[in-house]
Structure formats: C-alpha cells, structure tokens
Design a protein around this motif. Sequence first.
Motif, PDB file in Angstrom:
ATOM      1  N   MET A   1       3.273   6.541  11.583  1.00 60.72           N
ATOM      2  CA  MET A   1       2.486   6.890  10.415  1.00 60.72           C
ATOM      3  C   MET A   1       1.013   6.984  10.787  1.00 60.72           C
ATOM      4  N   GLU A   2       0.244   7.734   9.991  1.00 60.32           N
ATOM      5  CA  GLU A   2      -1.171   7.917  10.267  1.00 60.32           C
ATOM      6  C   GLU A   2      -1.903   6.600  10.287  1.00 60.32           C
ATOM      7  N   SER A   3      -1.550   5.675   9.391  1.00 58.39           N
ATOM      8  CA  SER A   3      -2.268   4.425   9.279  1.00 58.39           C
ATOM      9  C   SER A   3      -2.047   3.521  10.471  1.00 58.39           C
ATOM     10  N   SER A   4      -1.034   3.763  11.276  1.00 55.48           N
ATOM     11  CA  SER A   4      -0.739   2.922  12.430  1.00 55.48           C
ATOM     12  C   SER A   4      -1.540   3.325  13.652  1.00 55.48           C
ATOM     13  N   LYS A   5      -2.297   4.430  13.603  1.00 54.91           N
ATOM     14  CA  LYS A   5      -3.077   4.875  14.738  1.00 54.91           C
ATOM     15  C   LYS A   5      -4.207   3.895  15.031  1.00 54.91           C
ATOM     16  N   GLN A   6      -4.563   3.788  16.309  1.00 54.83           N
ATOM     17  CA  GLN A   6      -5.663   2.933  16.707  1.00 54.83           C
ATOM     18  C   GLN A   6      -6.978   3.525  16.195  1.00 54.83           C
ATOM     19  N   ALA A   7      -7.908   2.613  15.875  1.00 57.27           N
ATOM     20  CA  ALA A   7      -9.230   3.069  15.470  1.00 57.27           C
ATOM     21  C   ALA A   7      -9.921   3.732  16.651  1.00 57.27           C
ATOM     22  N   VAL A   8     -10.680   4.785  16.366  1.00 59.27           N
ATOM     23  CA  VAL A   8     -11.359   5.525  17.422  1.00 59.27           C
ATOM     24  C   VAL A   8     -12.868   5.384  17.260  1.00 59.27           C
ATOM     25  N   GLY A  76      -2.516   5.434   0.224  1.00 58.15           N
ATOM     26  CA  GLY A  76      -3.524   5.756   1.219  1.00 58.15           C
ATOM     27  C   GLY A  76      -3.732   4.627   2.205  1.00 58.15           C
ATOM     28  N   ASP A  77      -3.733   3.377   1.725  1.00 62.03           N
ATOM     29  CA  ASP A  77      -3.879   2.224   2.621  1.00 62.03           C
ATOM     30  C   ASP A  77      -2.688   2.107   3.571  1.00 62.03           C
ATOM     31  N   LYS A  78      -1.512   2.593   3.139  1.00 60.14           N
ATOM     32  CA  LYS A  78      -0.297   2.425   3.940  1.00 60.14           C
ATOM     33  C   LYS A  78      -0.032   3.584   4.894  1.00 60.14           C
ATOM     34  N   GLY A 349      -9.004  -5.734   3.690  1.00 62.81           N
ATOM     35  CA  GLY A 349      -7.753  -5.037   3.922  1.00 62.81           C
ATOM     36  C   GLY A 349      -7.229  -4.277   2.725  1.00 62.81           C
ATOM     37  N   SER A 350      -7.933  -4.332   1.591  1.00 59.74           N
ATOM     38  CA  SER A 350      -7.460  -3.642   0.384  1.00 59.74           C
ATOM     39  C   SER A 350      -8.582  -2.875  -0.286  1.00 59.74           C
ATOM     40  N   LEU A 351      -9.460  -2.298   0.511  1.00 61.63           N
ATOM     41  CA  LEU A 351     -10.615  -1.597  -0.050  1.00 61.63           C
ATOM     42  C   LEU A 351     -10.195  -0.375  -0.859  1.00 61.63           C
ATOM     43  N   SER A 352      -9.279   0.429  -0.326  1.00 60.28           N
ATOM     44  CA  SER A 352      -8.836   1.624  -1.043  1.00 60.28           C
ATOM     45  C   SER A 352      -8.169   1.244  -2.365  1.00 60.28           C
ATOM     46  N   THR A 353      -7.354   0.188  -2.339  1.00 61.33           N
ATOM     47  CA  THR A 353      -6.684  -0.270  -3.556  1.00 61.33           C
ATOM     48  C   THR A 353      -7.692  -0.765  -4.578  1.00 61.33           C
TER      49      THR A 353
END
Length: 412
Positions: A1-8, A76-78, A349-353
Amino acid sequence: MESSKQAVKVSNNYWIKVVALFFVGWILMYATRTIFNPIMGVIGKNFGLSNTQLGLANSIFFLTYAIAQVPFGVIGDKIGRKLVITIGFVIMGVMTYFSGLATTFVMFLVIRAMAGIGQGAYYGPQYALSTESIPKSKLTLGTAIINSGMAFGTSGGYLLSSKLVLENGEHWSKPFFIMAVPTIIVAILFYTLLKEKVIRPEDETKVVEASSIENKVSFKSIISNKNLLAAFILCFTSIYANFVIITWLPSFLIAERGFAGTSVGFISSLVPWASIPGALIFARFADKSGSTKKLVYLLVPLAILSVFSIAFVTNRTLLIAVLILYGLTGKLALDPIVVAYVTKNAPKGSLSTTLSAYNFIGMSGSILAPYITGFLADTVGSMKIGFYLACVLQVIGLIVFAVLAKDTKETA
C-alpha cells in the motif's frame, strides 16, 4: 500500500511545490461550488423552485461533503493521502460536468450530492500532507497561502457564472462544463507530483519517523480534548456565517440591494479578494507570536460586526466597506490560524483523521446555512434574518472558545 512506503528526503523547496498544488486545488474546490450561487435564480426558474429548495441544493452538496470527511481522513491515513485526494478530484470533475446535464431538479440534487462526496476526500488528507511538508516556522503562512485558493476560487466561480449566464445569456450549464476540465487535469498532477511521506531537512536528525508512530485514536478521544472541541465549535460557527454569505450574498444583492449582471459577481468577490491579504498578514503574525487566542479575540468580533452590517446597511459604499471588512477578518482569515492550532493539539499518528473531524464538524455549518437561510427568507420575506442568525452563532462560538481553549506552544 502507498502508506507503507518509506519516507523520502525532500529538498528545501519541495514545500513550495506542495503549497502551489494545494493552492490550485482549493481554487477548483471553491469555483466548482460557487458557480451555482449567482445563477441560483436562473436555475430556480428553470426547475420552478423556491428559496428553500435552492438552499437545499447547496445543503445536500455540503451534507455529503461533510459526511465523507472522516472516512476519507481515516482511509487516507491507512492507504495513502495523495491517492485519496486524486480519486476525490476525479469524482468531483466528472460530477461537475454531469451537473450541467441534469434535466430535473432531483437529478441535479443527486449529482451535486456525489460531487460533494468527491470534495470530501480533500480536506483532511490535503492538510496532513501539507503540514508534514511545510517547515514549522512557516506552517501558518504556508497554510494561509493554500487557503487563499479558496478566495480565488470563490471569486472565479462568481465571476464565471455571472458573466456567462447573467450578462451574456448563456445556458446555466456552461460554467459546470468549463470547470470540469481543469479539475481532472489537476487530479493527475496531484498523483504524479506529490510524495506520500517526506522527511523535511529540519527533521533529518530525528530518530523516530512519523511513519513508525501508530497510536490508535478514537473519534471520541479527539472530541474530548477541550482545545480541539473549542476549535471545532468555533469552526462550525465561522463556517456557518461564511456559507450564509457565499451562498446567499449574490441573491441578496439582486433581490434586496438592486445589483444586476456582472456587478453581482464583482461585489460578491470583494469578500474573497479582501481575505487574501488578511489571511497572509494574520498568519504571519500567528507564526511569530504563537498566540491563537489573541488573534481569535481580534478577528471574530470584527467578523460578527461585518456580518451584521452586511444585512443592516443600505448605502452601497458602506456595504462595500463591510464586505471588505468581513473578507479581512472572516472565515478565510481565521481558518489557517485555527488549522495550525488543531495540528498542534492533534494526537500523534492521526493528523489526517483529526483534521477531517475538525472539518466535518465545521462543515456541518455549511449544510445548515444554505437551507435555513432559504427557509427563513421564504418565511419572513427577507434574507436579512439569516445574516443576523449567523451573528448570534458566531458570538456563541467566541464564548465557547474563550472558556475552553488554551494557547499551545509547540515543543521541538
């Protein structure tokens, strides 16, 4: 999933690209909303509608928009915020085009409701991405620049439909067809240019990445935070007043102040135009002072005075002056300050929510304002009462914020 990608890692200037993209996003969000408002009377005559029914058309749109906020924020967070934003914009563009094809009022309501769902994907994921990308020292200013897209979109929507339909006599559907095209184009730009997770230069020394924080936060725990609750209520009352103006000001100027043609769009646009310098100036001050409450105590009373005066004054020069005053101090100037306040108080960890919850509660005002104001106009015979009610609600929001909220200094 997109959310599992490492931060760049991103460059020092990446945040500027983010601000520019989301600025354009808000232009399209508000333009696709406000193209309807100057031509409400034309559409009303076409379908044989009362003011209450016309208000319902706006309220249905914002009902689905508000309901979609929290689910899209959680999704979006997930699975990834930029994917959610892209899908939402595609839906919004397609439904905006279909709005112009509606042949009955019921069909128009259904299509506008679906367009509202598409718009519901934007707010929480957008501000989550921008908050993570903009340097903390420029957060409120960057948010204000993004928000100024709302002003450009509101003005653009007013001017487009009033020019094409009220002045040139084009069919009411044409503005909807025109706005659909750039909306789809920007959806593609979102997906290709945005990065899902970023490490700003100022964050490189931090050991723990935001992606490793996985606190599970319930909606109830967000609401039970007094600072967040105060911000949510203030947002609701501010947005209620704003959407009384956005929705009904063009019709009010035509029916009760004698304006006509393109002048309706021009005078209505004074509010969003004035909001741009107001938002930038007060946002810069907020970044420097760190005091949200002082700015709320300055802006909200002036906004209340201006909303009251819009309905009360009959002199055109004074009316223009109070419209500019509302633009300088109203919702669009207040919003970046309160958004920054919410981000400082949001659970990790829940900013979007949290941001989606904030906008869901706030945008409930946009659901109620069009319908209630239309109903009151039909009942009393004047739209003034709707503006006065908005003033009362703003007073309540100010009192609640003064009692519950505390200024929060963000720690490094």
